[in-house]
Design a protein around this motif. Structure first.
Motif, PDB file in Angstrom:
ATOM      1  N   GLY A  22      -2.447   8.490  -9.149  1.00  0.00           N
ATOM      2  CA  GLY A  22      -3.776   8.014  -8.771  1.00  0.00           C
ATOM      3  C   GLY A  22      -3.763   6.512  -8.557  1.00  0.00           C
ATOM      4  N   PHE A  23      -3.656   5.754  -9.623  1.00  0.00           N
ATOM      5  CA  PHE A  23      -3.639   4.293  -9.535  1.00  0.00           C
ATOM      6  C   PHE A  23      -2.263   3.760  -9.103  1.00  0.00           C
ATOM      7  CE2 PHE A  23      -1.770   5.073 -13.593  1.00  0.00           C
ATOM      8  CZ  PHE A  23      -0.889   4.028 -13.801  1.00  0.00           C
ATOM      9  N   ASP A  29       0.844  -1.188   0.000  1.00  0.00           N
ATOM     10  CA  ASP A  29       0.000   0.000   0.000  1.00  0.00           C
ATOM     11  C   ASP A  29       0.884   1.244   0.000  1.00  0.00           C
ATOM     12  OD1 ASP A  29       0.935   0.201   2.686  1.00  0.00           O
ATOM     13  OD2 ASP A  29      -0.856  -0.806   3.441  1.00  0.00           O
ATOM     14  N   ARG A  30       0.251   2.414  -0.041  1.00  0.00           N
ATOM     15  CA  ARG A  30       0.993   3.671  -0.072  1.00  0.00           C
ATOM     16  C   ARG A  30       1.833   3.855   1.186  1.00  0.00           C
ATOM     17  NH1 ARG A  30      -1.269   7.968  -3.573  1.00  0.00           N
ATOM     18  NH2 ARG A  30      -2.547   6.901  -5.083  1.00  0.00           N
ATOM     19  N   PRO A  65      -6.009   3.606 -15.630  1.00  0.00           N
ATOM     20  CA  PRO A  65      -6.802   4.229 -16.691  1.00  0.00           C
ATOM     21  C   PRO A  65      -6.520   3.577 -18.044  1.00  0.00           C
ATOM     22  CG  PRO A  65      -4.960   5.629 -16.098  1.00  0.00           C
ATOM     23  CD  PRO A  65      -4.950   4.474 -15.137  1.00  0.00           C
ATOM     24  N   GLU A  66      -7.436   3.787 -18.979  1.00  0.00           N
ATOM     25  CA  GLU A  66      -7.275   3.212 -20.316  1.00  0.00           C
ATOM     26  C   GLU A  66      -6.022   3.760 -20.998  1.00  0.00           C
ATOM     27  OE1 GLU A  66      -9.718   3.080 -24.501  1.00  0.00           O
ATOM     28  OE2 GLU A  66     -10.850   3.100 -22.627  1.00  0.00           O
ATOM     29  N   MET A 108       0.642  -0.191  -6.706  1.00  0.00           N
ATOM     30  CA  MET A 108      -0.268  -0.033  -7.832  1.00  0.00           C
ATOM     31  C   MET A 108      -1.617  -0.654  -7.500  1.00  0.00           C
ATOM     32  SD  MET A 108       1.705  -0.428 -11.450  1.00  0.00           S
ATOM     33  CE  MET A 108       2.336  -2.074 -11.210  1.00  0.00           C
ATOM     34  N   ASP A 109      -2.670   0.111  -7.746  1.00  0.00           N
ATOM     35  CA  ASP A 109      -4.027  -0.396  -7.650  1.00  0.00           C
ATOM     36  C   ASP A 109      -4.432  -0.793  -9.064  1.00  0.00           C
ATOM     37  OD1 ASP A 109      -6.725  -0.915  -7.468  1.00  0.00           O
ATOM     38  OD2 ASP A 109      -7.233   0.983  -6.478  1.00  0.00           O
TER      39      ASP A 109
END
Length: 152
Positions: free
Chosen positions: A108-109, A82-83, A134-135, A128-129
């Protein structure tokens, strides 16, 4: 197929480097450690860092050894859960003899922080989540041009 990875790094002071990685919380595998090399266990059964004196490292290549305090030979990334884990490892690295590399990156991710070991090898710890990727990834600024933290 199951694989193991051994990352081989040349070091100028084996005892100093070994202490740095132990102080980060990693263990030494004595089976592959002597006065010319130390095996650091990052993930037992999977990932190891071999710290090699320059003489020992030179036995495996005819190429010159990069001065990692002035040139980059690679960036070695390891994940955190985690962060908070990213921050904890980076802060611990700075506290036990590592040096600042660049500002944290928050996409973000993905969240990462970097540091250099006592020989200047660049390390990055990353969370990393994967469910939030994102795409299309945002473009990152070039570290050589100044700020490396992407806009939020």
């Amino acid at each position: 197929m199951s694989m193991m990875m051994f990352l081989n790094l040349p070091v100028t002071d084996l005892e100093r480097s070994k202490k740095f990685y132990v102080d980060l919380g990693f263990e030494v595998n004595p089976q592959f450690t002597d006065d010319s090399a130390a095996c650091i266990v990052l993930d037992d059964g999977h990932l190891y860092v071999m710290l090699l004196t320059h003489d020992s490292y030179a036995r495996f290549t005819s190429k010159s050894i990069v001065d990692s305090t002035t040139a980059s030979e690679g960036i070695f990334s390891i994940t955190a859960d985690d962060r908070a884990g990213v921050d904890a490892l980076a802060e611990r690295a700075l506290a036990v003899g590592g040096s600042f590399s660049y500002e944290p990156q928050d996409m973000g991710f993905m969240y990462s922080r970097s540091f250099q070991d006592p020989d200047g090898h660049l390390w990055e710890t990353v969370y990393m989540d994967l469910t939030a990727v994102p795409e299309h990834l945002p473009e990152l600024p070039n570290a050589a041009e100044g700020s490396v933290s992407p806009p939020r």
